[in-house]
Enzyme design. Structure first.
Site, PDB file in Angstrom:
ATOM      1  N   LYS A  13       0.821  -1.214   0.000  1.00  0.00           N
ATOM      2  CA  LYS A  13       0.000   0.000   0.000  1.00  0.00           C
ATOM      3  C   LYS A  13       0.852   1.260   0.000  1.00  0.00           C
ATOM      4  O   LYS A  13       0.600   2.189  -0.752  1.00  0.00           O
ATOM      5  CB  LYS A  13      -0.865   0.060   1.263  1.00  0.00           C
ATOM      6  N   ARG A  88      -9.982   1.437   9.146  1.00  0.00           N
ATOM      7  CA  ARG A  88      -9.573   0.060   9.337  1.00  0.00           C
ATOM      8  C   ARG A  88     -10.619  -0.764  10.057  1.00  0.00           C
ATOM      9  O   ARG A  88     -10.421  -1.960  10.263  1.00  0.00           O
ATOM     10  CB  ARG A  88      -8.308   0.052  10.179  1.00  0.00           C
ATOM     11  N   ARG A 127      11.019  -7.259   5.278  1.00  0.00           N
ATOM     12  CA  ARG A 127      10.999  -5.820   5.523  1.00  0.00           C
ATOM     13  C   ARG A 127      11.453  -5.521   6.942  1.00  0.00           C
ATOM     14  O   ARG A 127      12.190  -4.571   7.176  1.00  0.00           O
ATOM     15  CB  ARG A 127       9.586  -5.262   5.296  1.00  0.00           C
ATOM     16  N   ARG A 133      11.533  -1.990  11.718  1.00  0.00           N
ATOM     17  CA  ARG A 133      10.268  -1.559  12.328  1.00  0.00           C
ATOM     18  C   ARG A 133       9.903  -2.533  13.430  1.00  0.00           C
ATOM     19  O   ARG A 133       9.897  -3.743  13.210  1.00  0.00           O
ATOM     20  CB  ARG A 133       9.171  -1.537  11.259  1.00  0.00           C
ATOM     21  N   ARG A 144      -1.179  -8.922  13.052  1.00  0.00           N
ATOM     22  CA  ARG A 144      -1.711  -7.848  12.208  1.00  0.00           C
ATOM     23  C   ARG A 144      -2.542  -8.389  11.055  1.00  0.00           C
ATOM     24  O   ARG A 144      -3.542  -7.795  10.667  1.00  0.00           O
ATOM     25  CB  ARG A 144      -0.561  -6.971  11.685  1.00  0.00           C
TER      26      ARG A 144
HETATM   27  P1  ADP Z   1       0.638  -2.223   8.145  1.00  0.00           P
HETATM   28  O1  ADP Z   1       1.901  -2.269   7.358  1.00  0.00           O
HETATM   29  O2  ADP Z   1       0.519  -3.357   9.106  1.00  0.00           O
HETATM   30  O3  ADP Z   1      -0.572  -2.020   7.314  1.00  0.00           O
HETATM   31  P2  ADP Z   1       0.585   0.535   9.238  1.00  0.00           P
HETATM   32  O4  ADP Z   1       1.887   1.209   9.095  1.00  0.00           O
HETATM   33  O5  ADP Z   1      -0.535   0.987   8.368  1.00  0.00           O
HETATM   34  O6  ADP Z   1       0.805  -1.034   9.152  1.00  0.00           O
HETATM   35  O7  ADP Z   1       0.107   0.648  10.771  1.00  0.00           O
HETATM   36  C1  ADP Z   1       0.918   0.201  11.834  1.00  0.00           C
HETATM   37  C2  ADP Z   1       0.106   0.134  13.141  1.00  0.00           C
HETATM   38  O8  ADP Z   1      -0.458   1.425  13.415  1.00  0.00           O
HETATM   39  C3  ADP Z   1      -1.108  -0.803  13.104  1.00  0.00           C
HETATM   40  O9  ADP Z   1      -0.747  -2.141  13.379  1.00  0.00           O
HETATM   41  C4  ADP Z   1      -1.981  -0.186  14.193  1.00  0.00           C
HETATM   42  O10 ADP Z   1      -1.531  -0.517  15.495  1.00  0.00           O
HETATM   43  C5  ADP Z   1      -1.753   1.294  13.996  1.00  0.00           C
HETATM   44  N1  ADP Z   1      -2.767   1.866  13.082  1.00  0.00           N
HETATM   45  C6  ADP Z   1      -2.536   2.419  11.854  1.00  0.00           C
HETATM   46  N2  ADP Z   1      -3.692   2.828  11.290  1.00  0.00           N
HETATM   47  C7  ADP Z   1      -4.677   2.527  12.164  1.00  0.00           C
HETATM   48  C8  ADP Z   1      -6.080   2.667  12.172  1.00  0.00           C
HETATM   49  N3  ADP Z   1      -6.736   3.212  11.137  1.00  0.00           N
HETATM   50  N4  ADP Z   1      -6.774   2.226  13.259  1.00  0.00           N
HETATM   51  C9  ADP Z   1      -6.152   1.695  14.298  1.00  0.00           C
HETATM   52  N5  ADP Z   1      -4.836   1.511  14.367  1.00  0.00           N
HETATM   53  C10 ADP Z   1      -4.086   1.920  13.319  1.00  0.00           C
END
Ligand code: ADP
Length: 186
Positions: A13, A88, A127, A133, A144
Site C-alpha cells: 500500500k 480500518r 521488511r 520496524r 496484524r
Molecule cells: P501495516 O503495514 O501493518 O498495514 P501501518 O503502518 O498501516 O501497518 O500501521 C501500523 C500500526 O499502526 C497498526 O498495526 C496499528 O496498530 C496502527 N494503526 C494504523 N492505522 C490505524 C487505524 N486506522 N486504526 C487503528 N490503528 C491503526
C-alpha cells in the site's frame, strides 16, 4: 480526487500510495506513518498508541477518528487526498462518512489491493529485517494479518454496498500494479 487505499499488511500500500499521490498531486495520509511520528515525538497520542502498535493490535477508533478529523480539515487536503491505513474498522468507516459529510466532497474511489497471505508474511519478515520496524516480527505480523481479516476485511462489503469498491491484483512488479490502479482511477 479522494481515494481510500486498502489491503492487508505487506501488500505494498505504502509504495503504491506514493506513486498515486505523485501523479495526482494530492496528499498522502498514512495513519501508520502519522502514528509512528507521534510515537517518535513522545506526544500524548503517541504514548497512548505505542502499546497497541507494538502488539500488532489496532489503536482505539476514537483516537484515530479525532486525529483524522483534525487532519482532514487542514488546507492541504482541499486538493484531494489518499487515505492509507484508514479506515480500518466499520466504526472508523462510519465515522469517516460523518466527517466527510461535514467537510466536503465525498470519497471518489476505494481501491483494495489483494494478495496471497503466505506471500505477504514472507515479505513483511524481510521488511522487518531491513527496516527494523518494531512491529515487523513474525509473531506481530501474524497478529496484524488476523486483525486485518477480522476487523478490516468487512469494510470491503461496506464499500461494495456504496458502489465505491475496486479490487486490484497486488501481485506483480511495482509499476505493473501502479498501472492497474491508475486504470481504475481514470
Ligand atoms: P501495516 O503495514 O501493518 O498495514 P501501518 O503502518 O498501516 O501497518 O500501521 C501500523 C500500526 O499502526 C497498526 O498495526 C496499528 O496498530 C496502527 N494503526 C494504523 N492505522 C490505524 C487505524 N486506522 N486504526 C487503528 N490503528 C491503526
Amino acid at each position: 480526487m479522494r481515494i481510500i487505499l486498502m489491503g492487508p499488511p505487506g501488500v505494498g500500500k505504502g509504495t503504491q500510495a506514493k506513486n498515486i499521490v505523485k501523479k495526482y498531486g494530492i496528499v498522502h495520509l498514512s495513519t501508520g506513518d502519522i502514528l509512528r511520528a507521534e510515537v517518535g515525538g513522545n506526544t500524548e497520542l503517541g504514548i497512548k498508541a505505542k502499546t497497541f502498535m507494538d502488539a500488532g493490535s489496532l489503536v482505539p477508533d476514537e483516537l484515530l477518528l479525532d486525529m483524522m478529523e483534525g487532519r482532514l480539515q487542514q488546507d492541504d487536503c482541499k486538493k484531494g487526498y489518499l487515505l492509507d491505513g484508514f479506515p480500518r474498522t466499520i466504526p472508523q468507516a462510519e465515522g469517516l462518512e460523518k466527517i466527510v459529510e461535514k467537510i466536503g466532497p465525498k470519497i471518489d474511489f476505494v481501491v483494495s489491493l489483494t494478495a496471497d497471505e503466505d506471500e505477504l508474511v514472507k515479505r513483511l519478515v524481510l521488511r522487518g529485517q531491513e527496516s527494523g520496524r518494531s512491529d515487523d516480527t513474525e509473531e506481530v505480523i501474524k497478529e496484524r494479518q488476523q486483525v486485518y481479516w477480522k476487523l478490516t476485511a468487512p469494510l470491503l462489503d461496506f464499500y461494495q454496498q456504496r458502489n465505491l469498491l475496486h479490487e486490484v491484483d497486488g501481485l506483480g512488479t511495482i509499476p505493473e500494479i501502479t498501472d492497474r490502479i491508475l486504470n481504475v482511477l481514470e
